[in-house]
Design a protein around this motif. Structure first.
Motif, short mmCIF file in Angstrom:
data_model
loop_
_atom_site.label_atom_id
_atom_site.label_comp_id
_atom_site.label_asym_id
_atom_site.label_seq_id
_atom_site.Cartn_x
_atom_site.Cartn_y
_atom_site.Cartn_z
N ARG A 1 64.73 103.66 10.91
CA ARG A 1 65.36 102.47 11.78
C ARG A 1 64.93 101.24 11.23
O ARG A 1 63.62 101.03 11.10
CB ARG A 1 65.25 102.88 13.29
N VAL A 2 65.77 100.37 10.91
CA VAL A 2 65.18 99.19 10.33
C VAL A 2 65.41 97.69 11.40
O VAL A 2 66.71 97.88 11.60
CB VAL A 2 65.66 98.68 9.09
N LEU A 3 64.46 96.99 11.36
CA LEU A 3 64.85 95.68 11.94
C LEU A 3 64.96 94.51 11.06
O LEU A 3 63.82 94.25 10.67
CB LEU A 3 63.79 95.43 13.29
N ILE A 4 66.07 93.81 11.20
CA ILE A 4 65.92 92.49 10.56
C ILE A 4 66.08 91.30 11.17
O ILE A 4 66.91 90.99 11.96
CB ILE A 4 67.31 92.48 9.43
N VAL A 5 64.99 90.76 11.27
CA VAL A 5 64.71 89.63 12.15
C VAL A 5 65.30 88.35 11.37
O VAL A 5 65.03 88.09 9.99
CB VAL A 5 63.37 89.34 12.20
N MET B 1 61.99 100.07 21.28
CA MET B 1 62.01 101.51 20.53
C MET B 1 61.32 101.13 19.27
O MET B 1 61.12 100.09 18.68
CB MET B 1 63.48 101.55 20.14
N PRO B 2 60.82 102.33 18.78
CA PRO B 2 60.15 102.37 17.26
C PRO B 2 61.08 101.88 16.14
O PRO B 2 62.15 102.18 16.00
CB PRO B 2 59.57 103.80 17.11
N PHE B 3 60.38 101.38 15.14
CA PHE B 3 61.03 100.77 13.75
C PHE B 3 60.31 101.29 12.60
O PHE B 3 58.81 101.36 12.70
CB PHE B 3 61.03 99.33 13.63
N LEU C 1 71.38 99.00 3.59
CA LEU C 1 70.82 100.09 4.28
C LEU C 1 71.64 100.96 4.89
O LEU C 1 71.58 102.32 5.22
CB LEU C 1 69.76 99.50 5.19
N VAL C 2 72.59 100.34 5.65
CA VAL C 2 73.56 101.20 6.42
C VAL C 2 74.36 102.27 5.54
O VAL C 2 74.52 103.35 5.85
CB VAL C 2 74.70 100.20 7.32
N GLN C 3 74.78 101.69 4.49
CA GLN C 3 75.18 102.51 3.44
C GLN C 3 74.62 103.70 3.03
O GLN C 3 75.01 104.81 2.68
CB GLN C 3 75.90 101.85 2.35
N GLY C 4 73.27 103.34 2.89
CA GLY C 4 72.28 104.59 2.73
C GLY C 4 71.81 105.22 3.95
O GLY C 4 70.88 106.23 3.70
N GLY C 5 72.56 105.23 4.97
CA GLY C 5 72.38 106.21 5.91
C GLY C 5 71.48 105.72 7.03
O GLY C 5 71.02 106.74 7.89
N ASN C 6 70.83 104.71 7.00
CA ASN C 6 69.96 104.22 7.76
C ASN C 6 70.49 103.49 8.95
O ASN C 6 71.54 103.12 8.78
CB ASN C 6 69.06 103.11 7.23
N GLU C 7 69.54 103.39 10.30
CA GLU C 7 70.17 102.54 11.37
C GLU C 7 69.37 101.21 11.33
O GLU C 7 68.39 101.05 11.14
CB GLU C 7 69.54 103.59 12.59
N VAL C 8 70.60 100.17 11.50
CA VAL C 8 69.93 98.80 11.09
C VAL C 8 70.11 97.98 12.25
O VAL C 8 71.58 97.98 12.84
CB VAL C 8 70.65 98.29 9.88
N LEU C 9 69.34 97.04 12.99
CA LEU C 9 69.49 96.04 14.12
C LEU C 9 69.20 94.83 13.42
O LEU C 9 68.20 94.59 12.85
CB LEU C 9 68.49 96.44 15.02
#
Ligand SMILES: NC(=O)c1ccc[n+]([C@@H]2O[C@H](COP(=O)([O-])OP(=O)(O)OC[C@H]3O[C@@H](n4cnc5c(N)ncnc54)[C@H](OP(=O)(O)O)[C@@H]3O)[C@@H](O)[C@H]2O)c1
Length: 302
Positions: free
Chosen positions: A2-6, A62-64, A19-27
């Motif tokens: 899970r990745v947070l992009i501020v 939530m954890p990142f 990152l989404v294309q690589g299967g990660n969850e991105v906010l």
């Protein structure tokens, strides 16, 4: 992960998409997140919030795994720099402490190098910016680097050159609009980087970079301002811009008073990063093709 992009804007969206294309969850966290349909289209969850307000970060419970700070002052002046970069960094570090984050990257700027002699600079070269905004970026870097040194947050700082790509590139747009001026004596060296290569650099540093370290993010070949305009003129068939008249005010630009060639060697050697666009000729080719096919008319380019 899970990745947070501020501050999920131009670079943040390119990173998030990858990152989404690589299967990660991105906010993607920013003030007007819900108004940008590109976030959802890229599979990034939009989170509306203001980095200058600590409470907005606190609502993220939530954890990142990774946190990336690509916030920008949106062309604001010194006060905006102080609030958004420096104040934002302090809020982010405070929030990130004791959250078990595996890596945090902050995108600073090569404008912190104040050199004017046209020589090469690397991460150990003096960073002595002439202006207040550059000094604030340097202070912001220290917020992250100190947190890393003290083991509070595993932060790393990238010093990024002039970012270009689809829809971006200040001097290119000035050129198409007929507003560019050639600087005397061939002009300064300029250091550029395509946004996809910034996104790759962030991923490379989060994967293989050292905590508490600085990395420059520029392409392989700095170019003199005059050569850049000469290439655009040759490729587009538009006239070479006239040389600036003596005493003519220089166009407004952040790195306007510096003249330096920035090295990307550390990023290549330590993180295995290789730019997809090793120089501006490669990176600008699609934009020039769009212009030649009239998808990007000169009249709209300014
Ligand atoms: N552009 C360059 O040539 C260049 C060169 C060197 C370094 N950099 C650095 O590279 C990074 C990425 O640049 P970029 O071109 O992707 O910037 P950008 O397109 O301006 O994106 C930054 C985002 O930050 C958001 N933002 C601004 N104030 C905020 C706040 N108080 N709280 C939360 N979000 C906020 C903005 O969205 P909202 O308005 O919706 O909040 C914006 O979308 C930045 O750190 C920039 O300083 C850029």
């Amino acid at each position: 992960m899970r990745v947070l992009i501020v501050g999920c804007g131009y670079v943040g969206k390119a990173l998030g998409r990858q990152l989404v294309q690589g299967g990660n969850e991105v906010l993607g966290f920013r003030r007007n997140a819900s108004e940008d349909p590109e976030l959802s289209a890229a599979g990034i969850h939009p989170i509306t919030g203001d980095l200058t307000r600590a409470a907005d970060l606190d609502s993220l419970t939530m954890p990142f795994d990774w946190v990336v700070d690509t916030v920008s002052s949106s062309r604001g002046g010194v006060e905006a720099y102080r609030d958004v970069y420096l104040g934002g960094a302090r809020n982010l570090v405070r929030w990130a402490e004791s959250r078990g984050i595996r890596g945090l990257v902050y995108t600073s700027s090569t404008s912190v190098y104040g050199q004017t002699d046209g020589g090469w600079v690397h991460e150990e070269s003096p960073a002595e910016p002439a202006g207040e905004t550059g000094r604030l970026l340097l202070e912001t870097e220290q917020v992250f680097l100190q947190a890393a040194r003290e083991g509070r947050v595993p932060a790393t700082v990238l010093r990024v050159g002039g970012i270009y790509g689809p829809g971006r590139g200040h001097l290119f747009r000035q050129f198409l609009a007929g507003e560019a001026r050639r600087e005397p004596n061939g002009g300064r060296w300029i250091n550029m980087i395509h946004r996809e290569d910034v996104a790759d650099a962030i991923v490379a540093v989060l994967g293989r970079g050292l905590t508490g370290r600085l990395y420059n993010v520029v392409d392989d070949q700095p170019v003199r301002q005059g050569d850049f305009l000469g290439h655009l003129s040759k490729e587009t068939g538009l006239p070479l811009p006239p040389e600036a008249a003596p005493g003519e005010p220089a166009p407004v630009r952040k790195r306007g008073t510096t003249d330096k060639r920035v090295s990307n060697r550390r990023l290549r050697e330590e993180c295995g990063w290789v730019p997809r666009h090793p120089d501006f000729r490669a990176g600008y080719a699609p934009e020039i093709r769009r212009f030649l096919s009239r998808e990007l008319p000169a009249a709209d380019a300014g």
